[in-house]
Structures are given as structure tokens and as C-alpha cells.
Design an enzyme around this catalytic site. Structure first.
Site, PDB file in Angstrom:
ATOM      1  N   CYS A 136      16.528  -1.630 -13.109  1.00 19.16           N
ATOM      2  CA  CYS A 136      15.250  -0.975 -12.772  1.00 19.16           C
ATOM      3  C   CYS A 136      15.252   0.428 -13.985  1.00 19.16           C
ATOM      4  O   CYS A 136      16.613   0.651 -14.431  1.00 19.16           O
ATOM      5  CB  CYS A 136      15.728   0.001 -11.318  1.00 19.16           C
TER       6      CYS A 136
ATOM      7  N   ARG B 261      14.427  -4.200 -17.572  1.00 18.31           N
ATOM      8  CA  ARG B 261      15.484  -4.043 -17.052  1.00 18.31           C
ATOM      9  C   ARG B 261      14.846  -4.615 -15.339  1.00 18.31           C
ATOM     10  O   ARG B 261      16.367  -4.204 -14.256  1.00 18.31           O
ATOM     11  CB  ARG B 261      15.516  -2.072 -17.007  1.00 18.31           C
TER      12      ARG B 261
ATOM     13  N   TRP C 120      13.794  -3.538  -9.879  1.00 12.38           N
ATOM     14  CA  TRP C 120      13.842  -5.103  -9.438  1.00 12.38           C
ATOM     15  C   TRP C 120      14.673  -4.384  -8.123  1.00 12.38           C
ATOM     16  O   TRP C 120      15.302  -3.505  -7.667  1.00 12.38           O
ATOM     17  CB  TRP C 120      15.409  -4.899 -10.488  1.00 12.38           C
TER      18      TRP C 120
ATOM     19  N   ASN D 125      17.218   4.940  -9.530  1.00  6.78           N
ATOM     20  CA  ASN D 125      17.812   3.026  -9.641  1.00  6.78           C
ATOM     21  C   ASN D 125      19.278   3.622  -9.239  1.00  6.78           C
ATOM     22  O   ASN D 125      20.223   4.276  -9.158  1.00  6.78           O
ATOM     23  CB  ASN D 125      18.030   3.577 -11.491  1.00  6.78           C
ATOM     24  N   GLY D 126      19.769   2.026  -8.341  1.00 11.06           N
ATOM     25  CA  GLY D 126      20.889   2.529  -7.973  1.00 11.06           C
ATOM     26  C   GLY D 126      19.929   1.971  -5.868  1.00 11.06           C
ATOM     27  O   GLY D 126      19.207   1.303  -5.579  1.00 11.06           O
TER      28      GLY D 126
ATOM     29  N   GLU E 165      28.349 -20.973 -20.407  1.00 13.40           N
ATOM     30  CA  GLU E 165      27.807 -20.545 -21.502  1.00 13.40           C
ATOM     31  C   GLU E 165      26.342 -21.550 -21.499  1.00 13.40           C
ATOM     32  O   GLU E 165      25.092 -20.602 -21.026  1.00 13.40           O
ATOM     33  CB  GLU E 165      27.856 -20.179 -22.309  1.00 13.40           C
TER      34      GLU E 165
ATOM     35  N   LYS F 124      22.627 -19.915 -19.364  1.00 16.36           N
ATOM     36  CA  LYS F 124      21.564 -20.160 -20.173  1.00 16.36           C
ATOM     37  C   LYS F 124      20.266 -21.162 -20.285  1.00 16.36           C
ATOM     38  O   LYS F 124      19.452 -20.191 -20.054  1.00 16.36           O
ATOM     39  CB  LYS F 124      22.140 -20.393 -21.808  1.00 16.36           C
TER      40      LYS F 124
ATOM     41  N   GLU G 205      19.111 -20.205 -16.241  1.00 19.80           N
ATOM     42  CA  GLU G 205      18.387 -18.323 -15.919  1.00 19.80           C
ATOM     43  C   GLU G 205      17.201 -19.016 -16.283  1.00 19.80           C
ATOM     44  O   GLU G 205      16.840 -17.932 -16.331  1.00 19.80           O
ATOM     45  CB  GLU G 205      19.579 -17.490 -16.295  1.00 19.80           C
TER      46      GLU G 205
ATOM     47  N   HIS H 100      36.552 -35.671  -9.952  1.00 17.69           N
ATOM     48  CA  HIS H 100      37.269 -35.200  -8.544  1.00 17.69           C
ATOM     49  C   HIS H 100      36.032 -34.910  -7.656  1.00 17.69           C
ATOM     50  O   HIS H 100      36.084 -34.172  -6.893  1.00 17.69           O
ATOM     51  CB  HIS H 100      37.674 -34.191  -8.786  1.00 17.69           C
TER      52      HIS H 100
ATOM     53  N   LYS I 127      17.647  -7.053 -16.685  1.00 14.21           N
ATOM     54  CA  LYS I 127      19.355  -7.173 -17.866  1.00 14.21           C
ATOM     55  C   LYS I 127      20.113  -6.126 -16.998  1.00 14.21           C
ATOM     56  O   LYS I 127      18.773  -5.464 -16.286  1.00 14.21           O
ATOM     57  CB  LYS I 127      18.684  -6.580 -18.602  1.00 14.21           C
TER      58      LYS I 127
HETATM   59  C1  F6R Z   1      23.415 -14.230 -18.420  1.00 16.33           C
HETATM   60  C2  F6R Z   1      23.287 -13.003 -18.670  1.00 16.33           C
HETATM   61  C3  F6R Z   1      24.001 -11.833 -17.485  1.00 16.33           C
HETATM   62  C4  F6R Z   1      25.390 -10.651 -18.674  1.00 16.33           C
HETATM   63  C5  F6R Z   1      25.903 -10.595 -16.919  1.00 16.33           C
HETATM   64  C6  F6R Z   1      26.610  -9.131 -17.348  1.00 16.33           C
HETATM   65  O1  F6R Z   1      22.248 -14.057 -20.505  1.00 16.33           O
HETATM   66  O2  F6R Z   1      22.861 -11.856 -19.935  1.00 16.33           O
HETATM   67  O3  F6R Z   1      25.336 -13.122 -16.814  1.00 16.33           O
HETATM   68  O4  F6R Z   1      26.176 -11.356 -19.334  1.00 16.33           O
HETATM   69  O5  F6R Z   1      24.932  -9.635 -15.827  1.00 16.33           O
HETATM   70  O6  F6R Z   1      26.047  -8.164 -17.979  1.00 16.33           O
HETATM   71  P1  F6R Z   1      26.592  -6.745 -18.648  1.00 16.33           P
HETATM   72  O7  F6R Z   1      27.353  -8.112 -20.154  1.00 16.33           O
HETATM   73  O8  F6R Z   1      25.595  -6.079 -19.735  1.00 16.33           O
HETATM   74  O9  F6R Z   1      27.951  -7.089 -18.282  1.00 16.33           O
END
Ligand code: F6R
Length: 612
Positions: free
Chosen positions: A2, A27, A76, A102-103, A484, A488, A491, A507, A607
Site C-alpha cells: 500500500c 507498493r 494491496w 497502510n497496515g 533465488e 525470480k 514470481e 530423496h 514491494k
Molecule cells: C523477491 C523479493 C522479496 C523480498 C522480500 C523482503 O524478488 O523482492 O522476496 O526480498 O519481500 O523484502 P525486503 O528486502 O524489503 O525486506
């Protein structure tokens, strides 16, 4: 998670709010809205499901809303599906109080019942409407706006960043925060609130950060901040150095590819100020010279990609320091009764510095007496401000939801910390130290070599983009990288993908190997490369296809066994992961591009995850 923007000034608020919301859209992007307050005290709301572009369209097609004070929100969804009614702003029943939030208000059900018993009618399913209605309840009862704010804040439990308008107070915004980011921007004849600085860069670089339980009252000429006891607080003003263009696409089709390409420069900015005369200096740790000497265990805590950096860090730190390192998912850490005490160092990693789980884990660690060291990208973020020590990644604003340059800079900092601590413990020879520094200095150029030759990666992505299932395998740090690479891919492309320690495949998971499945084998750690090779062959023998990521020097080993090799230059063991991650990011990017996905704003994601 948000985004909130607020503006009071002399100009029309709507264009400023919409521009700010576009900057904050990463966000959260399932619905959006604005509320504008005119000089006469008329409050008007426009909101709808969908992106900011839909909101712009709606505003353009309906009767104009004018006023020089306003608040905006990009959502969000947590409570209530994304639709027009649940979008913010939310208003109290009489329409006098309007709120963006937000929250999560954890006790919203109980408060809603309380208000419903008193005749309040609710329109939405959101927890936020409870805030607006509750504040209106107190305001209508006593006619005192700040009393109503504090009474409402006393009753709500959970996390919040709030922007509030009241039609009886034209020219004014009230803001409050607890466990969710909110900052104030100071302009000339204008003041702002925002969830993060990217929304403000084109207006002002002077900001202050609201602390938990502070309340701010903004007009175009003044900002007054109060603490929870209603005493006025002097805020420290900060100047934001970030360049406006850093938050623009600059000719790239997506922020993600721009940020992938920015990695060599981001690494340079992170590394160079900390190198002097062939030595690593962390000014940030200068006052705690014995930090590592007093430490008998290390924890690395983070979420998602930040956690994955931690997994690489465990391999690096344990090997170099011979101190046990535990990597913990932040969401598990605080509920797992961790064995942490004054002789523990807890390294928390977070791009945003606002991830609620990571923040909570850090607070738990501090409560248990541990020293906390935060590796953070966003300057002045909550985690950065609360940690005992903070080391910034200086990657600049990261806008794509999928992290790339923040991940890389976190990774390089962990390798630098490894060598820095190793030196402090007298566990590294001069030659080895020198070899690491030489490789570190060369790292951006080697990354550029990969970025200048992406044809093979694009070709590989176009060969496999329509598969339904992929597995990333590797051993040691290569395994950590697979975590990772797999994240990537899934997502942004929505392809089902998992990552496994290569030796673990047999296994159970090997039962899934069949034609149509792709195994991406990461094989750069020399000591285990042959073993990963064998595990890959076990998968291809059962019909799976394989792509290998290895070093240019080792590519020959795999030539006869796979259809595609992604080769990277060889570097120091502690830095190899920094090179290896680049083709994995690019592979995910081009697969998603081929599939026509919304790369910068993947479905269901946001994000900066500021809810539990
Ligand atoms: C994946 C991604 C997320 C963040 C996670 C932590 O591409 O961006 O998995 O790494 O939400 O976010 P931060 O680093 O902001 O605590």
C-alpha cells in the site's frame, strides 16, 4: 505494501496525488483512490479497482474535483477483495472524516461491532473503514479533532500509517504511524506525506521520518509533530540524495531490466567507499571494534530474496570464521524461541527496511540482548533506524517488485563482512586478503561482461519459456543461488519452479523428472561441481531437459551433456555468486517477457511487505 501520498499547498492536489501514486504503485496495485478537500471544506473522493491509470481515467471522465489539500492511496488488499468499495480512501458515515491506511487493524471486528451497536453503517469489508468511523464517533461526540485522533489511536491495535482529512479543517492533513512507514516532505508553501521518498523526489528532498505513535498535523505552511503523550516533538530533517532519474525507467521497457543493468554501478557504489589502501573499512562498525570477537553465534534473518542472501552468507561466514551461523526466515524467528543472547550477532537483511516480519525479528533479537546489524537499502527506513548498526547497500531506489540490484549489493556486502571479520579474527593471510580485494575491485567489470553478452541467455529463455515446471539444483553456494533463481522465475513468469540441493533430488523429488521439465543446474563451486553434474544427469536420464550455469573455464565439462550452457567468468569463491546471479535474473526476465507477463508488477505481489 500500500502506498500513501498526501499534499497540502497552493496548487491543485489531484495531479500531484496521481503523480505520487504512480511512483508508489509498486507498493500495491489492486485499487487506488484520492480524496480532495476544498478551501470551503468540501470533501470529494474518487476511487476504483485497478491501477492508477484506471483512476486517472475515472477522474477524467467524472465531474472535476478541486482543492489544494488531498490524500491518495494505492492498495494491496488485506481485508476485503480489491473492488471500488474496498478501495481507499474510506470515509466515516457522515463523510466528514476520510482516511487512507497502510497496515492492518487487528481488532477491527470488535471495533466494528462496537460501532454497529451504536448505529454506524459500514459500506466496505475493510479494516480501514473502522478507523474512519471510529474517529468520526469520537469527533462527533466531543467536537475536538485531536482528541478524536488520539482516542481512535488508543483503541486500534495493529499496524498503521494513516493520512486523515476532516472537512471541518480545510487546509490540514493529519498523519500517524505505528509499524508502517510514513514520512513527511517539506516544500516551499507545500508539505507532503508519503510512504516512501520516491513519491516526493520531484517536489522536495527535505524529509523527516515519523516514529511509531507520532502524530503529525500538516498545513501548507507548517508541520507539527506530537508524540503519544501529545507533547510536541522536534523532528530531525534529512536531505535525500537519490537522483530523480533513478526512479524513472530511462528508456528501458521495465524497471527490472534497468535495475539488472545497473548492478555493476550499484556494486561499485556499495564497495568503493568502503575500500582504502587494499583494506575493507566499515565506518559503521568502528565504534564496536570487538563486535565479532565477542560473538559466539551469528544469525542472519530476512524474508524472500533477503533470506536467500542469508543462505549464501551462512556458507561464506561459517567457512571463514568457524562460528556457527543460522539463517532464519524472519516470519519464523520471533515465534521459534530463538537461542539468542548477548554473545549473538543478528544480521538482518532488508531492501526496504520496512518488512514487518524482519522488523519484528530484529526487535525480538534486541529484546534478547543480541547485537543487531542491519543491511538495508532504504535510507532512514524503520529497520535502519532501530538497528544497533546499519550498513547501507547504496543501490539507489529499487522499483521493480522483484529485487535484483538490492540482492546483489546485499550479497557483496556479506562477502565483504566475511573478509572484514575474518581479518579481525586473524584468520586470513595477507595473500588471501589481497586476492579477495583484487577480485572485488574487478567485480563490476566482470558483471558487465555478462551484461554485454546476453544473446545466449535470451535464446535459452525463448527455448524454454512455455514449460510448466522448472527445478534449480546446485550444491553449497550454488544451491543458495538456486533458491533465488527459482524465486525470480516463479514470481515474474508464474511458472511453477522449485529449488533443491542437488543431492536431495533423489530423496523424493526425482519422481517429478520427465520430459517437459527443465532442470537448471548451477555448477560453479569447484569442490562439488562433479557431484552436481551427476545429479543433473540423474534428472536428464529420466527425460528432463537441462540447462547448466557454470564458469567459462568449466563449460567444456558439460558441453556433450546439455543443450544450453550459461557461462560466466570465474572469480573469487566469495564473489562467484555475484556473477552467477546475473544470468539467473536475466533468464527469469526473458522467460517472463516471452510469456507477456507484467514484469514490474507481478500479480498478487507488492514491494515492501508491511503486514505479517
Ligand atoms: C523477491 C523479493 C522479496 C523480498 C522480500 C523482503 O524478488 O523482492 O522476496 O526480498 O519481500 O523484502 P525486503 O528486502 O524489503 O525486506
Amino acid at each position: 505494501m500500500c502506498g500513501i501520498i498526501g499534499f497540502c499547498g497552493n496548487e491543485e492536489a489531484v495531479p500531484i496525488l496521481l503523480e505520487g501514486l504512480e511512483k508508489l504503485e509498486y507498493r500495491g496495485y489492486d485499487s487506488a483512490g484520492v480524496a480532495v478537500l476544498s478551501d470551503e471544506g468540501t470533501l470529494k473522493i474518487r476511487k476504483c479497482k485497478g491501477r492508477i491509470a484506471s483512476l486517472r481515467e475515472k477522474i477524467g471522465s467524472e465531474s472535476p474535483i478541486t482543492g489544494t489539500v488531498g490524500i491518495g492511496h494505492t492498495r494491496w488488499a488485506t481485508h476485503g477483495e480489491p473492488n471500488d468499495v474496498n478501495a481507499h480512501p474510506q470515509a466515516g458515515m457522515s463523510g466528514r472524516i476520510v482516511v487512507v491506511h497502510n497496515g492492518i487493524i487487528e481488532n477491527y471486528r470488535e471495533l466494528r461491532e462496537f460501532l454497529e451497536r451504536r448505529g454506524y453503517k459500514f459500506q466496505s469489508e475493510t479494516d480501514t473503514e473502522v478507523v474512519a468511523q471510529l474517529m468520526e464517533y469520537y469527533y462527533m461526540g466531543r467536537g475536538e479533532l485531536m482528541d478524536a485522533v488520539y482516542s481512535m489511536l488508543d483503541r486500534i491495535k495493529g499496524s498503521y500509517a494513516l493520512g486523515i482529512l476532516c472537512s471541518d479543517f480545510p487546509g490540514q492533513i493529519i498523519a500517524a504511524r505505528k509499524d508502517a512507514p510514513l514520512l513527511i516532505g517539506y516544500g516551499e508553501g507545500s508539505n507532503y506525506i508519503a510512504s516512501d521518498v520516491t513519491a516526493l523526489l520531484s517536489h522536495t528532498r527535505t524529509v523527516s521520518y515519523l516514529e511509531d505513535e507520532e502524530v503529525a498535523v500538516l498545513s501548507k505552511d507548517s508541520v507539527t509533530v506530537y508524540d503519544s503523550g501529545r507533547l510536541q516533538v522536534e523532528k530531525e530533517l534529512h536531505t535525500v540524495e537519490w537522483d530523480v532519474s533513478a526512479a524513472e525507467k530511462g528508456g528501458y521497457s521495465h524497471f527490472m531490466i534497468k535495475e539488472i543493468m545497473e548492478q555493476p554501478e550499484a556494486i561499485r557504489k556499495t564497495v568503493s567507499p568502503r575500500l582504502r589502501d587494499g583494506r575493507i573499512y566499515f565506518e559503521e562498525l568502528a565504534e564496536d571494534a570487538d563486535l565479532i570477537k565477542n560473538c559466539s553465534s551469528i544469525y542472519i534473518v530476512g524474508c524472500g530474496s533477503a533470506y536467500h542472501v542469508g543462505v549464501v552468507g551462512k556458507y561464506m561466514l561459517e567457512k571463514a570464521l568457524r562460528i556457527p551461523v543460522e539463517v532464519c526466515l524472519a516470519s519464523e524467528f520471533r515465534y521459534s524461541d530463538p537461542i539468542v543472547g548477548p554473545d549473538s550477532l543478528v544480521i538482518v537483511i532488508s531492501q526496504s527496511g520496512e518488512t514487518l516480519d524482519t522488523m519484528a525479528a530484529m526487535r525480538e533479537a534486541k529484546k534478547l540482548g543480541a547485537k543487531t546489524l542491519a543491511i538495508v537499502n532504504v535510507i532512514g527506513s524503520s529497520i535502519a533506524r532501530e538497528a544497533d548498526h546499519v550498513i547501507y547497500t547504496w543501490a539507489g531506489p529499487e522499483i521493480a517488485v522483484a529485487t535484483t540490484k538490492a540482492y546483489s549489493t546485499q550479497l557483496v556486502l556479506l562477502s565483504m563482512l566475511t573478509v572484514y571479520f575474518q581479518h579481525q579474527l586473524g584468520k586470513i593471510s595477507e595473500d588471501d586478503y589481497g586476492a579477495y580485494i583484487a577480485a572485488l575491485t574487478d567485480l563490476p567489470d566482470k558483471m558487465n561482461e555478462i551484461l554485454d553478452n546476453i544473446g545466449n541467455i535470451q535464446k535459452t529463455a525463448s527455448k524454454y519459456f512455455n514449460l510448466d515446471s522448472m527445478f534449480f539444483i546446485g550444491r553449497n553456494i550454488d544451491y543458495a543461488l538456486g533458491l533465488e533463481g527459482s524465486l525470480k522465475l516463479k514470481e515474474i513468469s508464474y511458472i511453477h519452479s522449485e529449488s533443491y540441493a542437488a543431492g536431495e533430488l533423489k530423496h523424493g523429488t526425482i519422481s517429478l523428472m520427465e520430459p517437459g521439465v527443465l532442470v537448471v543446474a548451477i555448477a560453479t563451486c569447484k569442490s562439488v561441481m562433479d557431484k552436481t553434474f551427476s545429479n543433473m544427469v540423474e534428472a536428464t536420464s529420466r527425460g528432463a531437459d537441462a540447462v547448466v550455469l557454470t564458469t567459462e573455464e568449466s563449460a567444456k565439462t558439460f558441453e556433450d551433456s546439455v543443450r544450453a550452457i550459461l557461462a560466466v567468468p570465474e572469480t573469487h569463491d566469495l564473489l562467484q555468486a555475484n556473477l552467477n546471479i546475473v544470468p539467473l535474473q536475466l533468464f527469469a526476465y526473458y522467460v517472463a517477457l516471452n510469456r507477456g507477463c507484467d514484469i514490474d508488477k507481478p500479480r498478487n505481489l507488492a514491494k515492501s511487505v508491511t503486514v505479517e
